[in-house]
Design an enzyme around this catalytic site. Structure first.
Site, PDB file in Angstrom:
ATOM      1  N   ARG A 261       1.130  -0.978  -0.316  1.00  0.00           N
ATOM      2  CA  ARG A 261      -0.015  -0.056  -0.136  1.00  0.00           C
ATOM      3  C   ARG A 261       0.820   1.552  -0.329  1.00  0.00           C
ATOM      4  O   ARG A 261       1.294   2.226  -0.739  1.00  0.00           O
ATOM      5  CB  ARG A 261      -0.609   0.143   1.307  1.00  0.00           C
ATOM      6  CG  ARG A 261      -1.723   1.454   1.152  1.00  0.00           C
ATOM      7  CD  ARG A 261      -3.274   0.989   2.382  1.00  0.00           C
ATOM      8  NE  ARG A 261      -3.943   2.206   1.972  1.00  0.00           N
ATOM      9  CZ  ARG A 261      -4.229   3.514   2.847  1.00  0.00           C
ATOM     10  NH1 ARG A 261      -3.095   3.535   3.955  1.00  0.00           N
ATOM     11  NH2 ARG A 261      -5.036   4.383   3.088  1.00  0.00           N
ATOM     12  N   ALA A 302      -6.488  -6.620   3.702  1.00  0.00           N
ATOM     13  CA  ALA A 302      -5.119  -6.133   4.368  1.00  0.00           C
ATOM     14  C   ALA A 302      -5.138  -6.477   5.597  1.00  0.00           C
ATOM     15  O   ALA A 302      -5.459  -7.364   6.649  1.00  0.00           O
ATOM     16  CB  ALA A 302      -6.466  -4.688   5.074  1.00  0.00           C
ATOM     17  N   TYR A 304      -3.665  -9.837   8.008  1.00  0.00           N
ATOM     18  CA  TYR A 304      -3.920 -11.326   7.482  1.00  0.00           C
ATOM     19  C   TYR A 304      -5.219 -11.151   6.882  1.00  0.00           C
ATOM     20  O   TYR A 304      -6.251 -10.499   7.002  1.00  0.00           O
ATOM     21  CB  TYR A 304      -4.374 -12.420   9.106  1.00  0.00           C
ATOM     22  CG  TYR A 304      -2.757 -11.336  10.103  1.00  0.00           C
ATOM     23  CD1 TYR A 304      -1.144 -11.957   9.909  1.00  0.00           C
ATOM     24  CD2 TYR A 304      -2.683 -10.378  10.832  1.00  0.00           C
ATOM     25  CE1 TYR A 304      -0.517 -11.634  10.390  1.00  0.00           C
ATOM     26  CE2 TYR A 304      -2.105 -10.402  11.393  1.00  0.00           C
ATOM     27  CZ  TYR A 304      -0.105 -10.831  11.583  1.00  0.00           C
ATOM     28  OH  TYR A 304       0.720 -10.479  12.797  1.00  0.00           O
ATOM     29  N   GLU A 341     -11.926 -10.973   2.308  1.00  0.00           N
ATOM     30  CA  GLU A 341     -10.453 -11.569   2.213  1.00  0.00           C
ATOM     31  C   GLU A 341     -10.883 -13.224   1.745  1.00  0.00           C
ATOM     32  O   GLU A 341      -9.862 -13.303   1.423  1.00  0.00           O
ATOM     33  CB  GLU A 341      -9.717 -10.990   3.137  1.00  0.00           C
ATOM     34  CG  GLU A 341      -9.380  -9.359   3.811  1.00  0.00           C
ATOM     35  CD  GLU A 341      -8.609  -9.192   4.991  1.00  0.00           C
ATOM     36  OE1 GLU A 341      -7.949  -8.711   5.198  1.00  0.00           O
ATOM     37  OE2 GLU A 341      -9.238  -9.786   6.307  1.00  0.00           O
TER      38      GLU A 341
END
Length: 473
Positions: A261, A302, A304, A341
């Site tokens: 990022r 973002a 884990y 995720e």
């Protein structure tokens, strides 16, 4: 972007910080640091087991960005806004300007003169110094912000940097999330960090995030580096692509790792491993072990891969309502695709060593504020001078106003906090004796007070600070 919409974006993110009223929480050293119902984890710290004296070595720097200990026994500092490389005598604060780079283009908060890397043989047969900065590539009245890596030769007689030579030019550099750390590796290569330009975020929420994009063979042949966003680069000292760089999507380029990022900290440890720190969004600043060819997940993951709080909202892909008609905020419209995720399959994903901080989905960011320390400069402590510190990562946290220590042998333990102050620590350097740690501070921005309240009033803006170990507490 219409002014009204830009103001809405700013209000949606900045107002929660202005209404916070957080309490300092005292915890024993080594206790678990975790958010409670009314606690932002970046406002939690404890007294360390060691004692240090603090001294202001020098002040008045024009937003220092990087500090490095030189073989001359002086500290070398880049001034992001001042466009200078400055050498400072740590004994008395005497400073000497080694070079002023007029070509540096500086208009925003994350551009200007940034990275610095000293050749390991400086003053011992190869007097090269490398810098990284932004410049305007448009020869006319327009603006095309790009970045370059340049090499200078240091003249010990005049104490000046001279004979500039461009190493790698025309690198993309957006209006935000510029990263631009520069490290000279033990393998004789240069490593440079590139941010994601702030894409898909705040004022740039309609710009597609390219941290997962990789250059094509045609890009490399044409020297088109536009895919170098959200990446860690590795290059030969002449700017060429190393023959042993990883092959990603069938192409060998300068890209060493990707999916980052805003990586503002990088350093090699005595194990020859590259360690990196980067900013999270609302949560999950990361400290990573950078491995060749690995994907660090951003913006799909973002921290884990745990489905805790973060879900990727791809604003630029909004349909049927185009992104330009939306107002950015924490409430994501139904037209914006969202990805959990757990649904992302990245076979080359590399999880972080540590996050600052992972919080549960129910964490109230509107009430408590971002659960990030805004991690920046990083170094690896390899001395035995301070008992128990050998092989620890030290990383600066601007919004927490602390420097964290992470023992590499105890990664599961909470980080230990040091030097809590109403300052934004930007970068740090460790003296060869291992007893002195130097930190530079940003000129403007948010941090938190001793009682945990957000503030823009800084104790030592634009300063070089010295912390000297005096013994156990």
């Amino acid at each position: 972007m219409p002014l009204r919409k830009l103001l809405d974006v700013i209000r949606s993110v900045w107002i929660p910080f202005t209404v916070l009223a957080l309490t300092w929480v005292a915890v024993p050293v080594g206790a678990q640091i975790a958010p409670g119902p009314d606690v932002n984890p970046r406002t939690v710290w404890s007294e360390p087991p060691e004692q240090f004296t603090t001294r202001v070595v020098a002040s008045g720097f024009e937003d220092p960005f990087e500090v490095a200990w030189g073989p001359d026994g002086w500290l070398w500092i880049t001034e992001r806004v001042g466009k200078r490389v400055v050498r400072v005598n740590p004994a008395d604060g005497t400073r000497k300007v080694a070079v002023t780079i007029d070509e540096v283009y500086q208009k925003l908060a994350q551009d200007g003169l940034l990275g610095l890397a000293l050749d390991p043989r400086l003053l011992h047969g190869r007097n090269y110094v490398y810098v990284m900065y932004t410049y305007d590539a448009d020869p006319g009245p327009g603006e095309v912000r790009r970045a370059k890596i340049r090499r200078y030769t240091y003249d010990p007689m005049t104490e000046q940097l001279k004979d500039p030579r461009d190493v790698l030019t025309d690198l993309p550099h957006g209006p935000d999330h510029g990263a631009s750390r520069l490290v000279y590796g033990p393998d004789g290569k240069l490593y440079a960090s590139r941010g994601d330009h702030g894409s898909n975020f705040l004022a740039y929420y309609c710009v597609p995030n390219r941290a997962q994009d990789l250059p094509t063979a045609a890009d490399v042949q044409a020297r088109n580096w536009d895919a170098y966003q959200g990446k860690i680069l590795r290059l030969n000292l002449d700017g060429s692509i190393p023959s042993d760089n990883p092959v990603l999507a069938g192409v060998r380029s300068h890209v060493f790792a990707y999916g980052n990022r805003n990586p503002q900290g990088m350093a090699f440890g005595p194990d020859r491993v590259l360690y990196e720190s980067e900013h999270g969004q609302d949560t999950d600043d990361e400290v990573n072990r950078i491995v060749a060819g690995r994907n660090y997940g951003w913006p799909l993951i973002a921290g884990y891969k745990d489905d805790q709080y973060y879900t990727y909202a791809n604003w630029s892909a909004s349909s049927p309502t185009p992104c330009a008609e939306l107002t950015y905020g924490r409430d994501v419209p139904s037209t914006v695709p969202q990805t959990k995720e757990s649904s992302v399959n990245l076979p080359d994903f590399e999880p972080p060593l540590k996050t600052f901080f992972t919080v549960p989905t129910g964490y109230d960011v509107r009430k408590l504020g971002n659960a990030t320390g805004a991690l920046t400069g990083l170094d690896v402590y390899a001395s035995t001078a301070i008992p128990g510190w050998k092989t620890s990562i030290l990383v600066c946290a601007m919004e927490s106003g602390v420097i964290y220590r992470i023992p590499l042998k105890a990664l599961s333990a909470p980080p230990i906090t040091y030097f809590k102050a109403q300052d934004r620590y930007r970068d740090l350097a460790i003296a060869p004796d291992g007893k002195r740690i130097y930190a530079i501070t940003a000129v403007v921005g948010r941090t938190v007070t001793a009682s945990g309240e957000p503030t823009a009033t800084l104790a030592h803006p634009g300063a070089l600070l010295e912390f000297t170990y005096t013994g156990p507490r």
